[in-house]
Write an enzyme that holds these catalytic residues in place. Structure first.
Site, PDB file in Angstrom:
ATOM      1  N   TYR A 154       3.609 -62.424  20.083  1.00  0.00           N
ATOM      2  CA  TYR A 154       3.566 -63.658  20.888  1.00  0.00           C
ATOM      3  C   TYR A 154       4.735 -64.549  20.491  1.00  0.00           C
ATOM      4  CZ  TYR A 154      -0.938 -61.998  22.326  1.00  0.00           C
ATOM      5  OH  TYR A 154      -1.929 -61.208  22.860  1.00  0.00           O
ATOM      6  N   SER A 155       5.494 -64.991  21.492  1.00  0.00           N
ATOM      7  CA  SER A 155       6.589 -65.930  21.228  1.00  0.00           C
ATOM      8  C   SER A 155       5.995 -67.225  20.707  1.00  0.00           C
ATOM      9  CB  SER A 155       7.341 -66.266  22.519  1.00  0.00           C
ATOM     10  OG  SER A 155       7.736 -65.109  23.178  1.00  0.00           O
ATOM     11  N   CYS A 335      13.044 -65.186  29.612  1.00  0.00           N
ATOM     12  CA  CYS A 335      11.828 -64.823  28.887  1.00  0.00           C
ATOM     13  C   CYS A 335      10.641 -64.826  29.845  1.00  0.00           C
ATOM     14  CB  CYS A 335      11.587 -65.789  27.723  1.00  0.00           C
ATOM     15  SG  CYS A 335      10.306 -65.202  26.596  1.00  0.00           S
ATOM     16  N   GLU A 375      14.376 -61.640  26.494  1.00  0.00           N
ATOM     17  CA  GLU A 375      13.154 -61.146  25.844  1.00  0.00           C
ATOM     18  C   GLU A 375      12.054 -61.089  26.898  1.00  0.00           C
ATOM     19  OE1 GLU A 375      12.051 -61.413  21.602  1.00  0.00           O
ATOM     20  OE2 GLU A 375      10.808 -63.037  22.378  1.00  0.00           O
ATOM     21  N   TYR A 377       8.561 -58.830  28.443  1.00  0.00           N
ATOM     22  CA  TYR A 377       7.492 -57.964  27.962  1.00  0.00           C
ATOM     23  C   TYR A 377       6.540 -57.549  29.084  1.00  0.00           C
ATOM     24  CZ  TYR A 377       5.958 -62.902  27.449  1.00  0.00           C
ATOM     25  OH  TYR A 377       5.731 -64.236  27.618  1.00  0.00           O
TER      26      TYR A 377
HETATM   27  P1  FAD Z   1      -4.353 -55.102  25.749  1.00  0.00           P
HETATM   28  O1  FAD Z   1      -5.689 -54.896  25.171  1.00  0.00           O
HETATM   29  O2  FAD Z   1      -3.185 -54.621  24.977  1.00  0.00           O
HETATM   30  O3  FAD Z   1      -4.318 -54.515  27.219  1.00  0.00           O
HETATM   31  C1  FAD Z   1      -3.116 -54.528  27.969  1.00  0.00           C
HETATM   32  C2  FAD Z   1      -3.454 -54.555  29.448  1.00  0.00           C
HETATM   33  O4  FAD Z   1      -4.128 -53.376  29.817  1.00  0.00           O
HETATM   34  C3  FAD Z   1      -4.371 -55.716  29.823  1.00  0.00           C
HETATM   35  O5  FAD Z   1      -3.895 -56.297  31.020  1.00  0.00           O
HETATM   36  C4  FAD Z   1      -5.727 -55.040  30.042  1.00  0.00           C
HETATM   37  O6  FAD Z   1      -6.529 -55.742  30.991  1.00  0.00           O
HETATM   38  C5  FAD Z   1      -5.312 -53.687  30.532  1.00  0.00           C
HETATM   39  N1  FAD Z   1      -6.307 -52.627  30.249  1.00  0.00           N
HETATM   40  C6  FAD Z   1      -7.118 -52.513  29.182  1.00  0.00           C
HETATM   41  N2  FAD Z   1      -7.895 -51.395  29.275  1.00  0.00           N
HETATM   42  C7  FAD Z   1      -7.537 -50.793  30.427  1.00  0.00           C
HETATM   43  C8  FAD Z   1      -7.952 -49.600  31.084  1.00  0.00           C
HETATM   44  N3  FAD Z   1      -8.890 -48.791  30.566  1.00  0.00           N
HETATM   45  N4  FAD Z   1      -7.378 -49.306  32.270  1.00  0.00           N
HETATM   46  C9  FAD Z   1      -6.423 -50.098  32.799  1.00  0.00           C
HETATM   47  N5  FAD Z   1      -5.985 -51.226  32.222  1.00  0.00           N
HETATM   48  C10 FAD Z   1      -6.544 -51.570  31.055  1.00  0.00           C
HETATM   49  N6  FAD Z   1       1.981 -62.705  25.899  1.00  0.00           N
HETATM   50  C11 FAD Z   1       1.615 -63.995  26.090  1.00  0.00           C
HETATM   51  O7  FAD Z   1       0.571 -64.271  26.694  1.00  0.00           O
HETATM   52  N7  FAD Z   1       2.396 -65.033  25.599  1.00  0.00           N
HETATM   53  C12 FAD Z   1       3.541 -64.797  24.930  1.00  0.00           C
HETATM   54  O8  FAD Z   1       4.227 -65.755  24.509  1.00  0.00           O
HETATM   55  C13 FAD Z   1       3.929 -63.448  24.721  1.00  0.00           C
HETATM   56  N8  FAD Z   1       5.066 -63.174  24.049  1.00  0.00           N
HETATM   57  C14 FAD Z   1       5.445 -61.875  23.869  1.00  0.00           C
HETATM   58  C15 FAD Z   1       6.628 -61.605  23.177  1.00  0.00           C
HETATM   59  C16 FAD Z   1       7.050 -60.309  23.002  1.00  0.00           C
HETATM   60  C17 FAD Z   1       8.355 -60.047  22.274  1.00  0.00           C
HETATM   61  C18 FAD Z   1       6.261 -59.240  23.495  1.00  0.00           C
HETATM   62  C19 FAD Z   1       6.694 -57.813  23.310  1.00  0.00           C
HETATM   63  C20 FAD Z   1       5.076 -59.496  24.160  1.00  0.00           C
HETATM   64  C21 FAD Z   1       4.641 -60.811  24.353  1.00  0.00           C
HETATM   65  N9  FAD Z   1       3.447 -61.108  25.014  1.00  0.00           N
HETATM   66  C22 FAD Z   1       3.092 -62.411  25.220  1.00  0.00           C
HETATM   67  C23 FAD Z   1       2.519 -60.032  25.482  1.00  0.00           C
HETATM   68  C24 FAD Z   1       1.457 -59.763  24.373  1.00  0.00           C
HETATM   69  O9  FAD Z   1       2.080 -59.171  23.256  1.00  0.00           O
HETATM   70  C25 FAD Z   1       0.347 -58.815  24.827  1.00  0.00           C
HETATM   71  O10 FAD Z   1       0.921 -57.648  25.341  1.00  0.00           O
HETATM   72  C26 FAD Z   1      -0.594 -59.386  25.869  1.00  0.00           C
HETATM   73  O11 FAD Z   1      -1.203 -60.580  25.397  1.00  0.00           O
HETATM   74  C27 FAD Z   1      -1.701 -58.383  26.230  1.00  0.00           C
HETATM   75  O12 FAD Z   1      -2.336 -58.014  25.050  1.00  0.00           O
HETATM   76  P2  FAD Z   1      -3.925 -57.808  25.010  1.00  0.00           P
HETATM   77  O13 FAD Z   1      -4.290 -57.319  23.655  1.00  0.00           O
HETATM   78  O14 FAD Z   1      -4.642 -59.014  25.516  1.00  0.00           O
HETATM   79  O15 FAD Z   1      -4.138 -56.665  26.088  1.00  0.00           O
END
Ligand code: FAD
Length: 377
Positions: A154-155, A335, A375, A377
């Site tokens: 997360y940024s 971003c 950046e 994602y």
């Molecule tokens: P996850 O559990 O990882 O799931 C990912 C997606 O898959 C979700 O949409 C979920 O609904 C879906 N999913 C889950 N299970 C299934 C299934 N069986 N079938 C289909 N789909 C499914 N995010 C922010 O909100 N703010 C930020 O500032 C931010 N900054 C970032 C910076 C960087 C450098 C990077 C790489 C990423 C950033 N992100 C940011 C994204 C963050 O890291 C996460 O990827 C995001 O919050 C989703 O993670 P999660 O654990 O909630 O979802």
């Protein structure tokens, strides 16, 4: 306790009354979401009057009273390092921080939820503006039984001093990932995002596992305080830029007296989805020569071809100025979601061609000059 920007002499106030925390932190049936339609050039008084005329109660108008003086920060030793902190805590040995607050940032008509989350790291996980934290959500990784979940990045949306100006907190801007079944259109909570939901559902006092900080691509170059910084964000991509702008305009940083131009382009779905709009509007009011703020509301505004207004349409509107600023050495940052880049690149290429320039050459020059920062994602 935090220092308030409300008077020239720093005043101790509780974190929850920080004048620059999002208004939408105030929850409940009486919640007021400022009318977020673009009111550039209109005073905040107008916004208040406008909102009042709609019969909504107004809570916390402290932004209106804030003075132009900057906020005192400490400890100033945070300015001493020559290099950014990197990977102080590994994924396998994370730091345990504590949630200070979780506040909904968006209004009721926003599609989806985005939260501002303040985490207390006790000064133990320092970072620079533009870096990210890794968060390891609690529980077991279903794909690797017996192991923790994978880290999510997360940024960081605050400056190194945090929203309480004491160097002990970091703020994140997190969009809750929700899964809708494509056939029924109904939410399927079993497939909701693990980490974003953990963060958005957490409560003050909850523990949170932090790794990092990481990332050097989005660091704010500070060698030239007179530089131009063009920031292009979609949704939560605004996070690092909130940090930059607080450093430029809100905090009294002895080593960085910003005198250049910061230009933020923010794309979101509608006016209720705007993020940190009050902070940005305040900078516009107080620093009109140093800050520009343009928004694209895809579901509310039309571009000049009658289509949805995306951030690239705004870029196109100002393309001559943007190209000139880039030629003069401006930094440009992108971003947000990955999907934003193709449309933006197409627009920049089209504009370059119209100007008789090769976009490929220009891009490679921008990268070579370290003016191009992405950046997504
Ligand atoms: P996850 O559990 O990882 O799931 C990912 C997606 O898959 C979700 O949409 C979920 O609904 C879906 N999913 C889950 N299970 C299934 C299934 N069986 N079938 C289909 N789909 C499914 N995010 C922010 O909100 N703010 C930020 O500032 C931010 N900054 C970032 C910076 C960087 C450098 C990077 C790489 C990423 C950033 N992100 C940011 C994204 C963050 O890291 C996460 O990827 C995001 O919050 C989703 O993670 P999660 O654990 O909630 O979802």
């Amino acid at each position: 306790m935090a220092y308030s920007a409300l008077s020239q002499v720093p005043v101790a106030v509780s974190i929850n009354t920080d004048s620059f925390l999002p208004r939408s932190q105030f929850k409940g049936s009486n919640v007021f979401f400022i009318d977020k339609l673009r009111t550039s050039g209109l005073s905040l008084d107008f916004k208040i009057a406008n909102a009042r005329s709609k019969g909504r109660s107004v809570i916390c108008m402290s932004v209106q009273q804030a003075s132009k003086s900057k906020v005192a920060i400490s400890p100033l030793s945070l300015e001493d390092a020559k290099e950014p902190p990197l990977h102080l805590y590994k994924n396998k040995e994370p730091y345990t921080g504590t949630i200070v607050s979780v506040e909904r940032l968006v209004g009721p008509k926003a599609p989806g939820e985005t939260c501002h989350i303040v985490i207390d790291h006790g000064g133990n996980v320092p970072y620079w503006e533009g870096q990210s934290y890794g968060i390891i959500p609690p529980g077991e990784n279903p794909k690797k039984p017996g192991n923790p979940h994978n880290v999510r990045l997360y940024s960081i949306a605050s400056t190194r001093y945090g929203d309480s100006f004491d160097g002990k907190t970091a703020s994140l801007c997190v969009r809750r990932a929700v899964y809708y079944d494509p056939e029924t259109g109904k939410e399927d909570p079993s497939k909701n995002g693990v980490c974003s939901n953990f963060l958005c559902d957490s409560k003050p006092g909850d523990k949170v596992q932090i790794a990092g900080p990481s990332g050097k691509i989005m660091l704010l170059p500070e060698e030239n305080p007179n530089a131009t910084h063009i920031m292009i964000a979609t949704g939560t991509g605004v996070a690092p830029f909130r940090g930059y702008l607080r450093r430029m305009f809100m905090e009294n940083v002895p080593t960085f007296k910003f005198s250049g131009l910061a230009w933020l382009f923010l794309g979101v779905a509608n006016s209720d989805s705007l993020l940190y709009d009050e902070e940005f509007s305040k900078y516009l009011q107080d620093h009109p020569d140093n800050f520009r703020y343009d928004i694209a509301l895809s579901r509310e505004q039309k571009n000049r071809n009658g289509g949805k207004m995306y951030v690239q349409d705004k870029i196109e509107e100002y393309s001559d100025e943007i190209f000139k600023l880039l030629d003069d050495g401006a930094h440009i940052y992108f971003c947000g979601l990955k999907g934003m880049m193709p449309g933006i690149q197409d627009t920049l290429k089209r504009v370059a061609e119209k100007r008789g320039e090769s976009w490929e050459e220009k891009l490679s020059q921008l990268k070579k000059n370290k003016q191009w920062h992405v950046e997504v994602y």
